[in-house]
Design an enzyme around this catalytic site. Structure first.
Site, mmCIF file in Angstrom:
data_model
loop_
_atom_site.group_PDB
_atom_site.id
_atom_site.type_symbol
_atom_site.label_atom_id
_atom_site.label_comp_id
_atom_site.label_asym_id
_atom_site.label_seq_id
_atom_site.Cartn_x
_atom_site.Cartn_y
_atom_site.Cartn_z
ATOM 1 N N CYS A 277 0.828 -1.207 0.000
ATOM 2 C CA CYS A 277 0.000 0.000 0.000
ATOM 3 C C CYS A 277 0.870 1.268 0.000
ATOM 4 C CB CYS A 277 -0.983 -0.029 1.154
ATOM 5 S SG CYS A 277 -2.419 0.989 0.814
ATOM 6 N N HIS B 90 -3.700 -4.888 0.386
ATOM 7 C CA HIS B 90 -3.174 -5.445 1.638
ATOM 8 C C HIS B 90 -3.320 -6.969 1.609
ATOM 9 C CE1 HIS B 90 -2.497 -1.795 4.033
ATOM 10 N NE2 HIS B 90 -3.496 -1.284 3.333
ATOM 11 N N GLU C 98 -1.861 -9.133 3.173
ATOM 12 C CA GLU C 98 -1.718 -9.769 4.498
ATOM 13 C C GLU C 98 -3.067 -10.153 5.108
ATOM 14 O OE1 GLU C 98 -1.142 -6.624 3.780
ATOM 15 O OE2 GLU C 98 -1.450 -5.238 5.448
HETATM 16 N N1 GLN Z 1 -1.722 6.677 3.126
HETATM 17 C C1 GLN Z 1 -1.875 5.988 1.880
HETATM 18 C C2 GLN Z 1 -3.238 6.246 1.272
HETATM 19 O O1 GLN Z 1 -4.147 6.645 1.942
HETATM 20 C C3 GLN Z 1 -1.624 4.524 2.034
HETATM 21 C C4 GLN Z 1 -2.596 3.843 2.970
HETATM 22 C C5 GLN Z 1 -2.113 2.496 3.427
HETATM 23 O O2 GLN Z 1 -0.931 2.203 3.379
HETATM 24 N N2 GLN Z 1 -3.029 1.681 3.895
HETATM 25 O O3 GLN Z 1 -3.445 6.042 0.102
#
Ligand code: GLN
Length: 547
Positions: free
Chosen positions: A386, A521, A523
């Site tokens: 992410c 994600h 995970e």
């Molecule tokens: N802060 C980033 C976004 O909002 C990544 C978010 C995250 O890593 N879950 O896009």
């Protein structure tokens, strides 16, 4: 169909592992051939934990349907492989929101709206909803018995137990027995007090699960049985374990699932052998991978919440699963991204893999970018998750394509916004827009999204599929509309794109043994018995690193 309820409460103190206890009960009942559903009541007033600090509350777990939920749902899904949904998670904020909108609509015309019955009715409705579809509904009550916020929930289960009857409901109370070194004994008084507190609210626990660092002996069992008004066999040992996947079998050996089934009158000696076989096949078989794997490796997680390990709980579990798949123990080196670059890099010299996890805002971003550059230039396996993908894009644009002021809109309004708000993007037929002034709660790209994977890429080989679904939780996106040429110059291969082909989902580099980053994600989808392919491959690459 049994349609019975198992309530899991906690006493003495927090962080005893109520979520893992509930998840283990679920898994053991599955091993006995039953179907289960996992629910959780969270007493805080937030609508969901999405707006809470990971420092204080730990990770926000994301369900397939996009519900942002307590990290215990991660344990539920990992232990039982059930897919939980928004209908399984309730917070005080949600209860009040529902009741207040009913009040405005006039549903309670003529009455004054009160905790009992209006709030408790709403809680009870949530608990019983859909119970007929499974054999057991396991419902964890968040917090510790005695918390002010938890009172309406305990009252709701008190009422429910009367309504559905003792034969169809069981209350498992998880407590803690401190060990006194001086006298070499486990102390029962805190447990006695917490049970008294529960009893004073009208709830009699049926099973006491005793978390402790030493095995409880017969004397302790007798004492707790007498003072807590519980059958002696229902005082069950919950010994500390060095790995959470050892817990289901420990609880089984201590008699937890047997006593639950005995309570419901469904203990069937004929099926005991089958149950044993399944438990050995699943949980006991993991013991070798946990306790005596043949290989080992070390992976760095470069993040900013590293003092609160629960902030990365699904991530560290997915890495452990990756270890299971490779018969390896994976040690995690926690690296604070806000430290000096030299300190960060000196730690990275000692590891065989670098993982940059999800995160928010600019704190530590430059340290993560430096880590990505180090992993790229030194051909160390790298996995970005992410924010980790977004920072990999920034790093590659700056250091390979030469766009020195490449950045993300999340950090600044100055520079080339290679990562930006998603403005007027078509997503599954809906026009999506995000801005700095928009609401923060529940407004990210959340939950399951399909991703198309390009054939011939490393990621395609790893997944073994051209179409995958992963969970998301982010507000910003790779700005491919504007910077496609620069990404090409930076040698970025977008091996995964959103189903409509507009948004980059996964990237890789071809001149590196393992450099992969994903906007999703993964995970959240990894399971002990089904490690996620990306983590399996990442751990394998780390094991294979030759220096
Ligand atoms: N802060 C980033 C976004 O909002 C990544 C978010 C995250 O890593 N879950 O896009």
């Amino acid at each position: 169909m049994l349609a019975s309820f198992i309530f899991v409460t906690g006493g003495v103190m927090s962080s005893l592992g109520k979520g893992i206890a509930a998840a283990s009960i679920g898994a053991l009942l599955q091993d006995r051939g039953y179907s289960v559903r996992m629910k959780k009541l969270d007493p805080y007033i937030n609508i969901d934990p999405g707006t809470m600090s990971p420092y204080k509350h730990g990770e926000v777990f994301v369900m397939g349907d996009g519900c942002e939920a307590d990290l215990d749902f991660g344990h539920y899904e990992r232990f039982t492989d059930i897919k939980c949904s928004a209908n399984d998670s309730l917070t005080t904020g949600q209860v009040y929101k529902k009741v207040l909108s009913k009040e405005r609509r006039g549903d309670y015309l003529g009455s004054d709206v009160q905790v009992i019955p209006h709030i408790t009715d709403e809680i009870k409705k949530f608990i019983v909803d859909g119970h007929e579809k499974v054999d057991f509904t396991i419902c964890e009550i968040g917090g510790t018995v005695g918390d002010i916020e938890g009172l309406p929930y305990i009252e709701a289960i008190r009422q429910l137990i009367i309504e559905i009857g003792k034969a169809k409901s069981v209350c498992v109370h998880l407590t803690y027995l401190p060990y006194m070194k001086l006298t070499e004994e486990l102390k029962t008084k805190p447990t006695q007090h917490s049970v008294k507190q529960l009893q004073s609210m009208g709830v009699q626990p049926d099973i006491i699960l005793c978390r402790s660092e030493k095995e409880i002996n017969d004397e302790v069992k007798s004492k707790l049985s007498m003072f807590c008004n519980v059958k002696k066999d229902n005082v069950v040992s919950g010994l500390d374990a060095e790995n959470i996947y050892l817990i289901p079998n420990r609880y089984h050996l201590a008699g937890l699932d047997r006593q639950i089934c005995d309570h419901f009158g469904v203990l069937n000696s004929k099926s005991e052998d089958e149950t044993e076989k399944r438990i050995v096949q699943r949980w006991v078989s993991l013991e070798h991978a946990i306790l005596s794997p043949s290989k080992s490796t070390k992976i760095a997680i470069v993040g900013k919440y590293i003092k609160m390990k629960d902030a990365y709980i699904s991530l560290s579990q997915a890495i452990i699963h990756g270890g299971f798949a490779n018969d390896a123990r994976v040690e995690v080196e926690w690296v604070d991204a806000r430290e000096d670059f030299e300190k960060i890099i000196s730690k990275l010299r000692e590891v065989s893999g670098v993982l940059v996890p999800g995160g928010f805002d600019s704190a530590g971003a430059e340290g993560k970018i430096a880590s990505i550059q180090f992993a790229r230039e030194n051909k160390i396996p790298f996995l970005g998750i992410c924010l980790g993908l977004q920072l990999a894009v920034v790093e590659l644009c700056r250091n390979v394509a030469g766009v020195k002021n490449a950045t993300s809109r999340e950090f600044s309004d100055d520079g080339e916004m290679v990562i930006d708000f998603m403005n007027n993007w078509e997503m599954n037929g809906v026009t999506e827009s995000r801005s700095r002034s928009g609401n923060k709660g529940g407004t990210m790209r959340l939950g399951n999204y399909r991703c198309k994977i390009a054939e011939g890429t490393l990621v395609h080989k790893i997944y073994g599929a051209s179409d995958v679904i992963e969970r998301h939780r982010h507000r910003f996106e790779v700005n491919i509309k504007k910077y496609g040429d620069i990404f090409q110059k930076a040698s970025i291969v977008f091996s995964g794109m959103s189903a409509d082909g507009t948004l980059p989902e996964i990237l890789e580099l071809t001149d590196h043994p393992f450099f992969i980053a994903t906007q999703a994600h993964p995970e959240f989808r990894s399971r002990p018995f089904a490690p996620h392919p990306l983590f399996r491959a990442f751990v394998k690459a780390a094991i294979g690193l030759r220096r």
